[in-house]
Motif scaffolding. Structure first.
Motif, short mmCIF file in Angstrom:
data_model
loop_
_atom_site.label_atom_id
_atom_site.label_comp_id
_atom_site.label_asym_id
_atom_site.label_seq_id
_atom_site.Cartn_x
_atom_site.Cartn_y
_atom_site.Cartn_z
N GLN A 10 0.93 -1.13 0.02
CA GLN A 10 -0.22 0.06 0.22
C GLN A 10 0.93 1.05 -0.11
OE1 GLN A 10 -3.62 0.05 2.41
NE2 GLN A 10 -3.31 -1.89 3.00
N TRP A 11 0.83 1.79 -1.24
CA TRP A 11 1.77 3.08 -1.28
C TRP A 11 0.57 4.37 -1.23
CZ3 TRP A 11 5.53 1.14 -5.93
CH2 TRP A 11 6.33 0.26 -5.29
N VAL A 12 1.44 5.54 -0.75
CA VAL A 12 0.71 6.84 -0.67
C VAL A 12 1.24 7.80 -1.74
CG1 VAL A 12 0.14 8.63 1.08
CG2 VAL A 12 0.55 6.29 1.78
N VAL A 13 -0.17 8.30 -2.20
CA VAL A 13 0.12 9.26 -3.20
C VAL A 13 1.23 10.36 -2.79
CG1 VAL A 13 -1.02 11.23 -4.32
CG2 VAL A 13 -2.05 9.43 -4.34
N GLY A 14 2.09 10.83 -3.79
CA GLY A 14 3.00 11.93 -3.41
C GLY A 14 4.36 11.22 -2.86
N ASP A 15 4.49 10.19 -2.32
CA ASP A 15 5.51 9.51 -1.98
C ASP A 15 6.34 9.24 -2.95
OD1 ASP A 15 4.63 9.85 0.77
OD2 ASP A 15 4.33 7.72 1.25
N SER A 16 7.69 8.84 -2.53
CA SER A 16 8.52 8.15 -3.54
C SER A 16 9.05 6.93 -3.15
CB SER A 16 9.85 9.05 -3.34
OG SER A 16 10.98 8.59 -4.31
N THR A 55 17.16 -0.01 -11.85
CA THR A 55 16.52 0.47 -10.66
C THR A 55 15.76 1.85 -11.33
OG1 THR A 55 18.03 0.03 -8.92
CG2 THR A 55 16.74 1.97 -8.67
N TYR A 56 14.47 2.28 -11.05
CA TYR A 56 13.69 3.15 -11.24
C TYR A 56 13.14 3.83 -9.97
CZ TYR A 56 9.99 6.21 -12.89
OH TYR A 56 9.16 7.32 -13.15
N THR A 57 13.31 5.09 -9.82
CA THR A 57 12.83 5.94 -8.39
C THR A 57 11.62 6.67 -9.08
OG1 THR A 57 14.94 6.33 -7.64
CG2 THR A 57 12.98 7.64 -6.92
N TRP A 58 10.37 5.92 -8.46
CA TRP A 58 9.24 6.62 -9.10
C TRP A 58 8.65 7.70 -7.86
CZ3 TRP A 58 4.17 2.92 -9.26
CH2 TRP A 58 3.10 3.50 -10.07
N ASN A 59 8.73 8.91 -8.48
CA ASN A 59 8.67 9.81 -7.72
C ASN A 59 7.99 11.27 -8.31
OD1 ASN A 59 8.87 11.75 -5.33
ND2 ASN A 59 10.97 12.28 -5.86
N PRO A 60 7.13 11.73 -7.88
CA PRO A 60 6.29 11.31 -6.86
C PRO A 60 5.10 10.35 -7.28
CG PRO A 60 5.23 13.18 -7.72
CD PRO A 60 6.60 13.20 -8.34
#
Length: 199
Positions: A10-16, A55-60
């Motif tokens: 469960q990930w939160v909108v706006g997080d990275s 690796t990919y950083t999904w932000n935000p």
């Protein structure tokens, strides 16, 4: 995907969040996409069209809430007419979130007898992550949550810019073990809440 998002994620909108994967063979670049539960299609996030590493950083994280989000990795070196999908995650959730900023830890809220006006009301202030339509506010003196009068159905973004507030007429009960809670009333989001520090 290593480790993959799964049904418990469960990930939160706006997080990275960081997406990792392993390669087998020569794969110069890949495309990272996510399945949008609201658009019913695969979407390429910013910077995900051509990734050379593992690796990919999904932000935000996008304001695209739902329980059937997936991530997939595609070999972009494959022919355009027949792209190779190398990995697809299980379905997981992106949800909204709140962050109560007032009252803060050890703040002192004055009781209000109802004739003191707004100047002695305690401001409850929060930040919103994701698009929310309605929230409710409750307080707790250590014995369970009680709804705050006038705060059973509020616009969570009444201040604009992802911020909301409410002026609380504090009941005439003295305690040093109080907290407040903001909870979403939106369908599919009623488990989304935040609890203030004790004041």
């Amino acid at each position: 995907l290593v480790p993959p998002p799964d049904s418990s994620t469960q990930w939160v909108v706006g997080d990275s969040r960081t997406i990792n994967w392993t390669k087998r063979g020569t794969i110069p670049t890949v495309k990272v996409e996510y399945y949008s539960p609201n658009q019913s299609l695969w979407v390429t996030p910013t910077g995900g069209a051509s990734v050379s590493g593992t690796t990919y950083t999904w932000n935000p994280l996008p304001d695209d809430m739902g329980t059937i989000v997936q991530v997939r990795i595609t070999n972009t070196a494959s022919p355009a007419t027949k792209p190779t999908v190398n990995a697809v995650s299980a379905q997981f959730r992106i949800k909204g979130g709140f962050n109560i900023t007032k009252p803060a830890l050890n703040d002192v809220a004055a009781v209000n007898l109802g004739t003191d006006g707004d100047s002695l009301k305690q401001e409850i202030r929060w930040q919103v992550k994701g698009t929310m339509a309605l929230v409710k506010l409750e307080y707790n003196y250590g014995t369970g949550y009680t709804g705050i009068t006038g705060a059973s159905s509020l616009n969570p973004n009444n201040l604009g810019g992802g911020n909301g507030n409410f002026l609380w007429l504090v009941p005439n009960t003295i305690s040093n073990n109080v907290n407040v809670r903001v909870t979403s009333l939106d369908t599919g989001q009623t488990d989304v809440n935040d609890i203030s520090d004790t004041f």
